[in-house]
Design an enzyme around this catalytic site. Structure first.
Site, PDB file in Angstrom:
ATOM      1  N   HIS A 128       0.870  -1.188   0.000  1.00 52.73           N
ATOM      2  CA  HIS A 128       0.000   0.000   0.000  1.00 52.73           C
ATOM      3  C   HIS A 128       0.907   1.238   0.000  1.00 52.73           C
ATOM      4  CE1 HIS A 128      -2.736   3.006   1.825  1.00 52.73           C
ATOM      5  NE2 HIS A 128      -3.753   2.215   1.512  1.00 52.73           N
ATOM      6  N   ASP A 205       3.233  -4.160   8.077  1.00 54.89           N
ATOM      7  CA  ASP A 205       2.033  -3.357   7.878  1.00 54.89           C
ATOM      8  C   ASP A 205       0.857  -4.315   8.071  1.00 54.89           C
ATOM      9  OD1 ASP A 205      -0.234  -2.168   6.902  1.00 54.89           O
ATOM     10  OD2 ASP A 205       0.668  -1.446   5.048  1.00 54.89           O
ATOM     11  N   GLN A 208      -4.305  -4.971   7.125  1.00 55.56           N
ATOM     12  CA  GLN A 208      -5.244  -6.001   6.644  1.00 55.56           C
ATOM     13  C   GLN A 208      -5.016  -7.347   7.327  1.00 55.56           C
ATOM     14  OE1 GLN A 208      -7.684  -5.123   4.726  1.00 55.56           O
ATOM     15  NE2 GLN A 208      -6.938  -3.155   3.968  1.00 55.56           N
ATOM     16  N   LYS A 231     -10.339  -0.548  10.295  1.00 56.08           N
ATOM     17  CA  LYS A 231     -10.398  -1.766   9.478  1.00 56.08           C
ATOM     18  C   LYS A 231     -10.704  -2.992  10.344  1.00 56.08           C
ATOM     19  CE  LYS A 231      -7.158   0.138   6.155  1.00 56.08           C
ATOM     20  NZ  LYS A 231      -7.999   0.514   5.023  1.00 56.08           N
ATOM     21  N   CYS A 369      -4.768   2.387  -3.683  1.00 54.58           N
ATOM     22  CA  CYS A 369      -3.537   2.938  -3.063  1.00 54.58           C
ATOM     23  C   CYS A 369      -2.378   1.963  -3.226  1.00 54.58           C
ATOM     24  CB  CYS A 369      -3.744   3.276  -1.589  1.00 54.58           C
ATOM     25  SG  CYS A 369      -4.880   4.628  -1.336  1.00 54.58           S
TER      26      CYS A 369
END
Ligand code: PLP
Length: 411
Positions: A128, A205, A208, A231, A369
Site C-alpha cells: 500500500h 504493515d 489487513q 479496518k 492505493c
C-alpha cells in the site's frame, strides 16, 4: 465448528452491525468493502456514545472524576490492545491515528536519525502507498535507497528473491501482513526469521492482517507492527504502532507538545516515558474507547473462528467469480485473506462499481492505493470485493448476480 453452527453464528454476527440493515437504491445492502473500512458493531457505537454522554473529559492531567474515568477508559483500551496482539508490555503500544501515521513515525523517528547514504530500506512490490511513500521520504532525506522485492503473476511475494536482496546495507524491511489490493497473505514469518538472523528490524504493515488473522507479535518476533482501528470494526482516526520496547526506548520523540513531556523549561525538555513519549497532544479518546470495544467484540467471537469462517467464504467467492464469463482474477496467491480483485470483460472498474452500487452491492474500484502493483499487472485499477465475518454466501450470490446484470448492460 460444524456448518450449521457456522451459519447460526454468521447470522448473529451480522445482526450486530446496524449499518448492514439498510437498503441502497431500493436493494438490501451487500457490503463488500471492509478492506477500505469495516462496519462497526452496535457494541462499538454504544461504547463511544456512552463515553461521550457520560465520561468525556481530557485524559491524564485531570484531578476530577470525569477525567479519571476518561483516562481509565483510554488506558484500559491500551491494555486490551496489548492483550489482543500479545505484546510484552503496554509501553509497546503507541496509539496513533492509523497505520499511515504509525509507519511515518517509524520512518522519521527510528530511521531518519540513523540512516546513511547507501543504506537500504527493503519493501515489496505489493505494498500500500502507506508502506511505500514514508520510506521514499526518508530515503530522500538521508540518501538511502528504496529496494523493492519482486512478486509473481499470482500476486505472491517471491520469497527467495526477497531473501537474496537482504545484505549488510539493508537497514529495515517493511512488508504487508496481507496485501490490501489482492488479499495475498505474505510470508512474514520467514522474512522475520531471516532478518533476525542478520539483526535487521522488520516492520509489518498489519492493516489487513489484524482484522482477519490471529496476530501474536511476540510469536512473530517482528520489531514493529502497525494497524488501523477502522479496518478492525472500530472508529476511524485510531491506530496502533506496536514497537519492541528496546527500540522505542532508543527513538527520539516524533512530534512535540503536551503529554509527551515530563518537564519543560526553555533550556531543556525532559520527555515522558513510553508510550507517551510518542503521543503528543490530546488523543482521539472516544475513538480509542471504541477500539477497545471492538477488541472485546472480536475476542468474544475468537479470531480463529473468524479466520476459518472467512476462509470458507473467500473460497466460495473465488469459486463463484471464476464461473463468470469474461472475468479475470487479479491476485491468485495460494494464501489469501478477505479480498479478491478482478476485471470483467473490458468494463472500466469505476463503471462496474457504479452499476453494482445501483444494485445495492458495495465494492471498491480503482488502484487501491497500490499504484506500483497496478503497474506490475499493466492495468490502471481493479474491482475489489473484500469480506468480513458479517458477510455470507448470499452476499456473494448477490455480487455474482450483479456482475451478470453489468454484463447484460454493457452487452
Ligand atoms: N496498509 C494497508 C495494507 C492498508 O490496506 C491501508 C488502508 O487501506 C493502509 C496501510 C493505510 O491505513 P490508514 O489509511 O488507516 O492509515
Amino acid at each position: 465448528m460444524s456448518a450449521s453452527a457456522k451459519a447460526v453464528s454468521a447470522a448473529d454476527w451480522r445482526a450486530d452491525f446496524p449499518a448492514l440493515h439498510q437498503s441502497v437504491h431500493g436493494q438490501p445492502l451487500v457490503y463488500l468493502d471492509s478492506a477500505a473500512s469495516a462496519q462497526q458493531p452496535a457494541a462499538v457505537i454504544d461504547a463511544v456514545s456512552r463515553y461521550q454522554r457520560e465520561d468525556h473529559a481530557n485524559v491524564h492531567r485531570g484531578v476530577h472524576t470525569l477525567s479519571h474515568r476518561a483516562t481509565e477508559a483510554y488506558e484500559g483500551a491500551r491494555d486490551k490492545i496489548r492483550n489482543f496482539i500479545n505484546a510484552g508490555s503496554r509501553a509497546e503500544i503507541v496509539l496513533t491515528s492509523g497505520t499511515t501515521e504509525a509507519i511515518n513515525l517509524v520512518a522519521q523517528s527510528f530511521c531518519r536519525p540513523r540512516l546513511q547514504a547507501g543504506d537500504k530500506i527493503l519493501i515489496t512490490h505489493l505494498e500500500h502507498h502507506a508502506n511505500i511513500v514514508p520510506w521514499q521520504l526518508v530515503c530522500e532525506q538521508t540518501g538511502a535507497e528504496l529496494v523493492v522485492a519482486p512478486i509473481n503473476d499470482k500476486g505472491e511475494v517471491e520469497l527467495s528473491a526477497l531473501l537474496d536482496l537482504i545484505d549488510d546495507k539493508v537497514f529495515l524491511i517493511g512488508i504487508a501482513h496481507v496485501a490490501n489490493a489482492l488479499g495475498t497473505v505474505c510470508p512474514i514469518e520467514k522474512v522475520i526469521e531471516h532478518a533476525r538472523q542478520r539483526g535487521i528490524p522488520v516492520l509489518v504493515d498489519g492493516a489487513q492482517g489484524v482484522p482477519h488473522l490471529n496476530v501474536d507479535v511476540q510469536a512473530l518476533g517482528c520489531d514493529f507492527y502497525a494497524f488501523s482501528g477502522h479496518k478492525m470494526f472500530g472508529p476511524t482516526g485510531t491506530g496502533v504502532l506496536y514497537g519492541r520496547e528496546e527500540l522505542l526506548e532508543s527513538m527520539p520523540p516524533w512530534q512535540g507538545g503536551g503529554d509527551m513531556i515530563l518537564e519543560v523549561s526553555f533550556d531543556e525538555t525532559i520527555y515522558n516515558e513510553l508510550p507517551y513519549k510518542f503521543e503528543a497532544g490530546t488523543p482521539n479518546i472516544s475513538g480509542v474507547v471504541g477500539l477497545g470495544a471492538a477488541i472485546d467484540y472480536l475476542q468474544a467471537i475468537g479470531m480463529a473462528n473468524i479466520a476459518s469462517y472467512e476462509q470458507d467464504l473467500h473460497d466460495y467467492m473465488v469459486a463463484e467469480l471464476k464461473k463468470v464469463d469474461g472475468i479475470r482474477l487479479i491476485g491468485e496467491a495460494r494464501h489469501k485473506a478477505s479480498a479478491q480483485s478482478f476485471l470483467l470483460d473490458d468494463i472500466h472498474s469505476h463503471d462496474l462499481g457504479t452499476i453494482l452500487d445501483q444494485q445495492g452491492v458495495a465494492i471498491r474500484t480503482g488502484h487501491h492505493c497500490a499504484m506500483p502493483l497496478m503497474q506490475y499487472f499493466g492495468i490502471s485499477g481493479t474491482s475489489r470485493a473484500s469480506l468480513a465475518f458479517y458477510n455470507n454466501r448470499d452476499d456473494v450470490d448477490r455480487l455474482i448476480a450483479a456482475l451478470g446484470k453489468a454484463k447484460a448492460i454493457f452487452g
